[in-house]
Scaffold this motif. Structure first.
Motif, short mmCIF file in Angstrom:
data_model
loop_
_atom_site.label_atom_id
_atom_site.label_comp_id
_atom_site.label_asym_id
_atom_site.label_seq_id
_atom_site.Cartn_x
_atom_site.Cartn_y
_atom_site.Cartn_z
N ASP A 4 0.84 -1.21 0.00
CA ASP A 4 0.00 0.00 0.00
C ASP A 4 0.88 1.26 0.00
O ASP A 4 0.87 2.05 0.93
N HIS A 5 1.62 1.43 -1.07
CA HIS A 5 2.46 2.62 -1.20
C HIS A 5 1.60 3.87 -1.39
O HIS A 5 1.92 4.93 -0.87
N GLY A 6 0.51 3.73 -2.13
CA GLY A 6 -0.35 4.87 -2.40
C GLY A 6 -1.09 5.37 -1.17
O GLY A 6 -1.38 6.56 -1.05
N GLY A 7 -1.37 4.49 -0.24
CA GLY A 7 -2.07 4.87 0.98
C GLY A 7 -1.14 5.18 2.15
O GLY A 7 -1.59 5.44 3.26
N GLY A 8 0.16 5.12 1.89
CA GLY A 8 1.12 5.45 2.94
C GLY A 8 1.28 4.39 4.01
O GLY A 8 1.77 4.67 5.10
N GLN A 9 0.90 3.14 3.70
CA GLN A 9 1.00 2.07 4.69
C GLN A 9 1.92 0.95 4.25
O GLN A 9 1.88 -0.14 4.81
N GLY A 10 2.77 1.22 3.27
CA GLY A 10 3.72 0.21 2.82
C GLY A 10 4.92 0.15 3.76
O GLY A 10 5.13 1.04 4.59
N PRO A 11 5.75 -0.89 3.63
CA PRO A 11 6.90 -1.02 4.52
C PRO A 11 7.95 0.07 4.31
O PRO A 11 8.78 0.30 5.19
N LEU A 12 7.91 0.74 3.17
CA LEU A 12 8.87 1.80 2.89
C LEU A 12 8.29 3.20 3.11
O LEU A 12 8.97 4.20 2.87
N SER A 13 7.07 3.25 3.59
CA SER A 13 6.42 4.56 3.79
C SER A 13 7.22 5.50 4.69
O SER A 13 7.32 6.69 4.37
N PRO A 14 7.81 5.03 5.79
CA PRO A 14 8.60 5.97 6.60
C PRO A 14 9.77 6.58 5.83
O PRO A 14 10.10 7.76 6.00
N VAL A 27 10.01 11.45 -6.49
CA VAL A 27 9.13 10.44 -7.09
C VAL A 27 9.25 9.17 -6.25
O VAL A 27 10.29 8.53 -6.21
N ASP A 28 8.16 8.85 -5.57
CA ASP A 28 8.16 7.67 -4.69
C ASP A 28 7.45 6.52 -5.39
O ASP A 28 7.33 6.52 -6.61
N GLU A 29 6.98 5.56 -4.64
CA GLU A 29 6.35 4.37 -5.21
C GLU A 29 4.82 4.42 -5.18
O GLU A 29 4.17 3.44 -5.54
N SER A 30 4.27 5.55 -4.80
CA SER A 30 2.81 5.65 -4.66
C SER A 30 2.08 5.61 -6.00
O SER A 30 0.88 5.37 -6.03
N HIS A 31 2.78 5.82 -7.09
CA HIS A 31 2.16 5.83 -8.42
C HIS A 31 2.16 4.45 -9.09
O HIS A 31 1.59 4.28 -10.16
N LEU A 32 2.79 3.47 -8.47
CA LEU A 32 2.89 2.15 -9.09
C LEU A 32 1.53 1.47 -9.18
O LEU A 32 0.68 1.64 -8.30
N LEU A 72 19.51 -1.41 4.69
CA LEU A 72 18.99 -1.96 3.44
C LEU A 72 18.94 -0.91 2.33
O LEU A 72 19.11 -1.23 1.16
N PHE A 73 18.73 0.34 2.69
CA PHE A 73 18.65 1.38 1.67
C PHE A 73 20.02 1.65 1.04
O PHE A 73 20.10 2.12 -0.10
N GLY A 74 21.07 1.32 1.74
CA GLY A 74 22.41 1.50 1.21
C GLY A 74 22.78 0.49 0.14
O GLY A 74 23.80 0.64 -0.54
N LEU A 75 21.96 -0.54 -0.04
CA LEU A 75 22.24 -1.56 -1.05
C LEU A 75 21.83 -1.12 -2.45
O LEU A 75 22.17 -1.79 -3.42
N GLY A 76 21.07 -0.03 -2.55
CA GLY A 76 20.67 0.49 -3.85
C GLY A 76 19.61 -0.32 -4.56
O GLY A 76 19.42 -0.20 -5.76
N VAL A 77 18.87 -1.14 -3.82
CA VAL A 77 17.87 -2.02 -4.42
C VAL A 77 16.51 -1.33 -4.46
O VAL A 77 16.09 -0.71 -3.49
N GLY A 78 15.81 -1.46 -5.57
CA GLY A 78 14.46 -0.91 -5.72
C GLY A 78 14.47 0.60 -5.79
O GLY A 78 15.52 1.25 -5.71
N PRO A 79 13.29 1.19 -5.96
CA PRO A 79 13.21 2.65 -6.07
C PRO A 79 13.76 3.40 -4.87
O PRO A 79 14.44 4.41 -5.03
N ALA A 80 13.51 2.91 -3.65
CA ALA A 80 14.02 3.62 -2.47
C ALA A 80 15.55 3.53 -2.41
O ALA A 80 16.23 4.52 -2.13
N GLY A 81 16.09 2.37 -2.67
CA GLY A 81 17.54 2.22 -2.67
C GLY A 81 18.20 3.04 -3.76
O GLY A 81 19.26 3.64 -3.54
N ALA A 82 17.58 3.09 -4.94
CA ALA A 82 18.11 3.90 -6.03
C ALA A 82 18.07 5.38 -5.67
O ALA A 82 19.01 6.13 -5.97
N HIS A 83 17.00 5.78 -5.01
CA HIS A 83 16.89 7.17 -4.58
C HIS A 83 18.00 7.49 -3.58
O HIS A 83 18.68 8.50 -3.71
N ALA A 84 18.19 6.64 -2.58
CA ALA A 84 19.23 6.88 -1.58
C ALA A 84 20.60 6.94 -2.24
O ALA A 84 21.42 7.81 -1.91
#
Length: 122
Positions: A4-14, A27-32, A72-84
């Motif tokens: 639930d990225h769009g509703g702000g309840q996903g594990p990456l929401s914080p 650009v976050d993951e809420s548009h997926l 985990l964000f330092g690994l560069g995986v997924g949109p959040a990791g790529a952003h970091a």
């Protein structure tokens, strides 16, 4: 299932909340596709599936420390990791501290929601 990225309840929401606080244009993951309530049903209907059922699932995970959650964000995986990974050292540290403020007590439990749907092929 889709978080639930769009509703702000996903594990990456914080993470994304902290990123938006520093850069409202991020650009976050809420548009997926499927990341808001009802979208999975709409997608299933659009491809002709029938007897569509949608629900939400919740999962809670205890994190022993903020640092373990953050690494985990330092690994560069997924949109959040790529952003970091795209941030310079100063911006990444600002983001880290903004995210840390969301978890003042350790250990902490993060509860996330996913949208789940099932249907039949006609």
């Amino acid at each position: 299932c889709v978080w639930d990225h769009g509703g702000g309840q996903g594990p990456l929401s914080p993470y994304w909340e902290a990123a938006r606080a520093l850069d409202p244009q991020v650009v976050d993951e809420s548009h997926l596709p499927g990341s808001t309530e009802g979208q999975l049903s709409e997608l299933f209907d659009a491809v002709g599936l029938s007897e569509i059922q949608e629900t939400s699932l919740s999962v809670s995970v205890e994190h022993s420390t903020f640092d373990k959650w953050w690494e985990l964000f330092g690994l560069g995986v997924g949109p959040a990791g790529a952003h970091a990974a795209s941030l310079d050292t100063t911006a990444r540290e600002q983001l880290r501290e903004r995210a840390r403020a969301r978890f003042p007590v350790e250990p902490f439990v993060l509860t996330a929601r996913a949208w789940a749907a099932r249907a039949l092929v006609q």
